[in-house]
Design a protein around this motif. Sequence first.
Motif, PDB file in Angstrom:
ATOM      1  N   ALA A 172      68.989  30.236  51.803  1.00 24.51           N
ATOM      2  CA  ALA A 172      69.400  29.824  53.148  1.00 24.51           C
ATOM      3  C   ALA A 172      68.189  29.321  53.938  1.00 24.51           C
ATOM      4  O   ALA A 172      68.264  28.303  54.652  1.00 24.51           O
ATOM      5  CB  ALA A 172      70.059  30.998  53.870  1.00 24.51           C
ATOM      6  N   LEU A 173      67.080  30.030  53.816  1.00 23.31           N
ATOM      7  CA  LEU A 173      65.839  29.627  54.498  1.00 23.31           C
ATOM      8  C   LEU A 173      65.374  28.259  54.001  1.00 23.31           C
ATOM      9  O   LEU A 173      64.977  27.398  54.795  1.00 23.31           O
ATOM     10  CB  LEU A 173      64.767  30.682  54.245  1.00 23.31           C
ATOM     11  CG  LEU A 173      63.469  30.559  55.025  1.00 23.31           C
ATOM     12  CD1 LEU A 173      63.677  30.924  56.480  1.00 23.31           C
ATOM     13  CD2 LEU A 173      62.394  31.472  54.412  1.00 23.31           C
ATOM     14  N   ALA A 174      65.421  28.056  52.678  1.00 27.82           N
ATOM     15  CA  ALA A 174      64.993  26.782  52.100  1.00 27.82           C
ATOM     16  C   ALA A 174      65.860  25.628  52.592  1.00 27.82           C
ATOM     17  O   ALA A 174      65.364  24.533  52.877  1.00 27.82           O
ATOM     18  CB  ALA A 174      65.060  26.869  50.571  1.00 27.82           C
ATOM     19  N   GLU A 175      67.153  25.876  52.722  1.00 28.27           N
ATOM     20  CA  GLU A 175      68.059  24.833  53.203  1.00 28.27           C
ATOM     21  C   GLU A 175      67.806  24.504  54.674  1.00 28.27           C
ATOM     22  O   GLU A 175      67.747  23.326  55.066  1.00 28.27           O
ATOM     23  CB  GLU A 175      69.511  25.293  53.016  1.00 28.27           C
ATOM     24  CG  GLU A 175      70.565  24.356  53.581  1.00 28.27           C
ATOM     25  CD  GLU A 175      70.663  23.040  52.846  1.00 28.27           C
ATOM     26  OE1 GLU A 175      71.379  22.140  53.348  1.00 28.27           O
ATOM     27  OE2 GLU A 175      70.023  22.875  51.783  1.00 28.27           O
ATOM     28  N   GLN A 176      67.617  25.500  55.487  1.00 28.01           N
ATOM     29  CA  GLN A 176      67.438  25.298  56.929  1.00 28.01           C
ATOM     30  C   GLN A 176      66.117  24.619  57.273  1.00 28.01           C
ATOM     31  O   GLN A 176      66.025  23.918  58.284  1.00 28.01           O
ATOM     32  CB  GLN A 176      67.544  26.651  57.646  1.00 28.01           C
ATOM     33  CG  GLN A 176      68.937  27.255  57.613  1.00 28.01           C
ATOM     34  CD  GLN A 176      68.942  28.748  57.908  1.00 28.01           C
ATOM     35  OE1 GLN A 176      67.894  29.360  58.140  1.00 28.01           O
ATOM     36  NE2 GLN A 176      70.129  29.360  57.878  1.00 28.01           N
TER      37      GLN A 176
END
Length: 359
Positions: free
Chosen positions: A306-310
């Motif tokens: 999720a962090l990588a996507e955001q």
Amino acid sequence: MPPTAGGGGGPSGSASAIVADTASGYHVLRIDAYSRTTETPTGEYLKSLPFTVGGHRWCIHYYPNGNRSEAKDYISLYLHLDESVTKAVKAQLKFRFVGDVEGQAVTLEEVRSYNSQTGWGNPEFIKREDLDGSKHLRGDSFAVRCDVVVTGEFHAEEAPEVTILASVSVPSSELHKHLGDLLLTEKGADVLFDVAGQTFAAHRCVLAARSPVFSAELYGVMKESDTGGVVHIEDMEARVFKALLYFVYTDLFPAKEEGEGEQDGDVLSQHLLVAADRYNLERLKLLCEKKLCDYIDVGTVATILALAEQHHCHGLKKVCFDFLSSPANLKAVVASDGFKHLTRSCPSVMEELIIMLAN
């Protein structure tokens, strides 16, 4: 008087070198009416006119359908020694399309020994179907160049004596250490930051040089206007900002503090990645991505993905997907709370994950 062997003079010196005489040259062979030459049976060749390099007579053998059955789908090219010799001739060669010669350094093949009426070459120079659609075939014609270097016998000759000059030793740069000391001592600091109640002194010029965001905040239209000259940093922990400053001054990822566990390092790397993205510190962001790759497991992958996507961390995202490509890993992750959060917060990632699994 000149010094004698038993005198105090220095030793005499001399030098020699083992060399081989070489001669180089090339021959260009143009193949006109190429389509008609393809009627030549496999194993049979068409021969160029003879040419001379290094005092020996050579010619090129062009096999339109390969020189043997294993190469029947290819064009074969061979350099042939077109004379009788009492001693093998050593030579190197390289076949290239004429269009590839300009601006390209030639890399010769290994030295080969040519006896009377023998040849060496490339049995799979190019596949015929590749040539048909290439830029090299124009108007049913193409041209190749054969570079040849003939090597003579080795012999010794005098050479200038090699003088080993004294060298100057250059130590490694300590700029990162000096700037780190500047941050630590706060000498010449001209700006204060308040982060979650903790203050940090720093130098505007260093921050502005390293981060365009700091530059805008400290010197641009966003310049701090507080009368106390204190810049308040919201939505960030003090230890994260401290680590950020350490990187800004030293270009190094902060070392793990005493008593800090693996989980602490994982969380710090996540928060520091967000901070690096916020202040446009691309190298720090990549360092955080690399660190987080080491923390990926069943319990953390959903949060890290999720962090990588955001924050548009494409490399980190790929590593997460690689981890989830294992059916066992995926089954365990789907049952976690982190996966439920990922489903709600990043629906586009779920779509990509479904496509990946379908393939």
